[in-house]
Design a protein around this motif. Structure first.
Motif, PDB file in Angstrom:
ATOM      1  N   GLU A  40       0.844  -1.188   0.000  1.00 27.06           N
ATOM      2  CA  GLU A  40       0.000   0.000   0.000  1.00 27.06           C
ATOM      3  C   GLU A  40       0.879   1.237   0.000  1.00 27.06           C
ATOM      4  OE1 GLU A  40      -2.280   0.394   3.675  1.00 27.06           O
ATOM      5  OE2 GLU A  40      -1.019  -1.142   4.544  1.00 27.06           O
ATOM      6  N   PRO A  41       0.327   2.389  -0.355  1.00 23.24           N
ATOM      7  CA  PRO A  41       1.126   3.609  -0.454  1.00 23.24           C
ATOM      8  C   PRO A  41       1.413   4.222   0.915  1.00 23.24           C
ATOM      9  CG  PRO A  41      -1.144   4.067  -1.016  1.00 23.24           C
ATOM     10  CD  PRO A  41      -1.054   2.598  -0.782  1.00 23.24           C
ATOM     11  N   LEU A  42       2.371   3.631   1.634  1.00 24.03           N
ATOM     12  CA  LEU A  42       2.685   4.095   2.987  1.00 24.03           C
ATOM     13  C   LEU A  42       3.577   5.333   3.006  1.00 24.03           C
ATOM     14  CD1 LEU A  42       3.331   0.661   4.724  1.00 24.03           C
ATOM     15  CD2 LEU A  42       1.298   2.122   4.891  1.00 24.03           C
ATOM     16  N   ASP A  43       4.399   5.479   1.951  1.00 26.54           N
ATOM     17  CA  ASP A  43       5.312   6.614   1.879  1.00 26.54           C
ATOM     18  C   ASP A  43       5.469   7.008   0.409  1.00 26.54           C
ATOM     19  OD1 ASP A  43       7.104   4.750   0.723  1.00 26.54           O
ATOM     20  OD2 ASP A  43       8.011   4.331   2.664  1.00 26.54           O
ATOM     21  N   GLU A  44       6.264   8.025   0.151  1.00 24.81           N
ATOM     22  CA  GLU A  44       6.421   8.517  -1.219  1.00 24.81           C
ATOM     23  C   GLU A  44       7.041   7.472  -2.149  1.00 24.81           C
ATOM     24  OE1 GLU A  44       5.070  11.236  -2.567  1.00 24.81           O
ATOM     25  OE2 GLU A  44       4.158  11.390  -0.583  1.00 24.81           O
ATOM     26  N   GLU A  45       7.986   6.707  -1.634  1.00 26.26           N
ATOM     27  CA  GLU A  45       8.629   5.677  -2.455  1.00 26.26           C
ATOM     28  C   GLU A  45       7.632   4.594  -2.865  1.00 26.26           C
ATOM     29  OE1 GLU A  45      12.028   2.259  -1.982  1.00 26.26           O
ATOM     30  OE2 GLU A  45      12.326   4.132  -0.907  1.00 26.26           O
ATOM     31  N   SER A  46       6.869   4.081  -1.904  1.00 29.44           N
ATOM     32  CA  SER A  46       5.894   3.038  -2.241  1.00 29.44           C
ATOM     33  C   SER A  46       4.780   3.594  -3.121  1.00 29.44           C
ATOM     34  CB  SER A  46       5.327   2.378  -0.977  1.00 29.44           C
ATOM     35  OG  SER A  46       4.685   3.322  -0.156  1.00 29.44           O
ATOM     36  N   ARG A  47       4.379   4.830  -2.880  1.00 27.37           N
ATOM     37  CA  ARG A  47       3.349   5.467  -3.728  1.00 27.37           C
ATOM     38  C   ARG A  47       3.853   5.594  -5.169  1.00 27.37           C
ATOM     39  NH1 ARG A  47      -1.146   7.791  -2.459  1.00 27.37           N
ATOM     40  NH2 ARG A  47      -0.615   7.939  -0.265  1.00 27.37           N
ATOM     41  N   ALA A  48       5.115   6.001  -5.344  1.00 30.93           N
ATOM     42  CA  ALA A  48       5.687   6.148  -6.684  1.00 30.93           C
ATOM     43  C   ALA A  48       5.780   4.786  -7.385  1.00 30.93           C
ATOM     44  CB  ALA A  48       7.061   6.803  -6.597  1.00 30.93           C
ATOM     45  N   ARG A  49       6.169   3.750  -6.643  1.00 34.03           N
ATOM     46  CA  ARG A  49       6.259   2.404  -7.220  1.00 34.03           C
ATOM     47  C   ARG A  49       4.893   1.931  -7.693  1.00 34.03           C
ATOM     48  NH1 ARG A  49       9.390   0.438  -3.680  1.00 34.03           N
ATOM     49  NH2 ARG A  49       7.830  -0.195  -2.162  1.00 34.03           N
ATOM     50  N   LEU A  50       3.867   2.129  -6.880  1.00 35.57           N
ATOM     51  CA  LEU A  50       2.510   1.724  -7.266  1.00 35.57           C
ATOM     52  C   LEU A  50       2.002   2.545  -8.450  1.00 35.57           C
ATOM     53  CD1 LEU A  50       1.075   1.202  -3.694  1.00 35.57           C
ATOM     54  CD2 LEU A  50       1.374  -0.585  -5.431  1.00 35.57           C
TER      55      LEU A  50
END
Length: 152
Positions: free
Chosen positions: A133-143
């Motif tokens: 899930e989009p927990l931070d900017e890095e994970s949000r960008a990956r998704l």
């Protein structure tokens, strides 16, 4: 609405993995058609064990490495038997939806692999599941890089 990735690793034959993916597509279609569902849009792919587990590629573990316990689990549960054509495969589902019901959707997907979690004996197809899930900017960008097209 946010982007999420549901992941279901399995140690299965090609036909078993494709059959599970077909059942998952039907389930996701039903969810996307329901007004009460957390799913607005989805994308599904089957990823082979030799592929990188993440989008970065270089230095990333492979899908088989991510689920390395599944072949061993099968061997322990089926002593003396040959695994045949089984390989590690990952079912990846990108979802645009509501975070509040994400766990329910993951539970519904895992029920496709194992409809009765208290059955006697081992599962015919060893599996493991999780989600991003989009927990931070890095994970949000990956998704976003993988599933941003679901925003339409």
């Amino acid at each position: 609405m946010d982007l999420f990735e549901l992941r279901l690793g399995m140690y299965a034959t090609g036909p078993d993995a494709r059959a599970l993916a077909d059942r998952a597509r039907r389930l996701l279609d039903e969810h996307a058609a329901s007004e009460a569902s957390p799913v607005t849009a989805w994308a599904l792919s089957l990823v082979g064990g030799g592929r990188p587990a993440g989008p970065e590629g270089e230095g990333e573990p492979t899908v088989a490495g991510l689920y390395e316990e599944l072949p061993e689990q099968w061997r322990v549960e089926h002593p003396g038997q040959e695994p045949g054509e089984r390989t590690v495969t990952e079912l990846r589902v990108g979802v645009l939806g509501d975070t509040g019901q994400l766990r329910e959707l993951l539970d519904a997907l895992t029920a496709l692999a194992c409809p009765d979690p208290v059955h006697p004996g081992p599962c015919p197809v060893p599996w493991s599941a999780g989600f991003s899930e989009p927990l931070d900017e890095e994970s949000r960008a990956r998704l976003e890089s993988r599933y941003g097209h679901l925003r339409g």
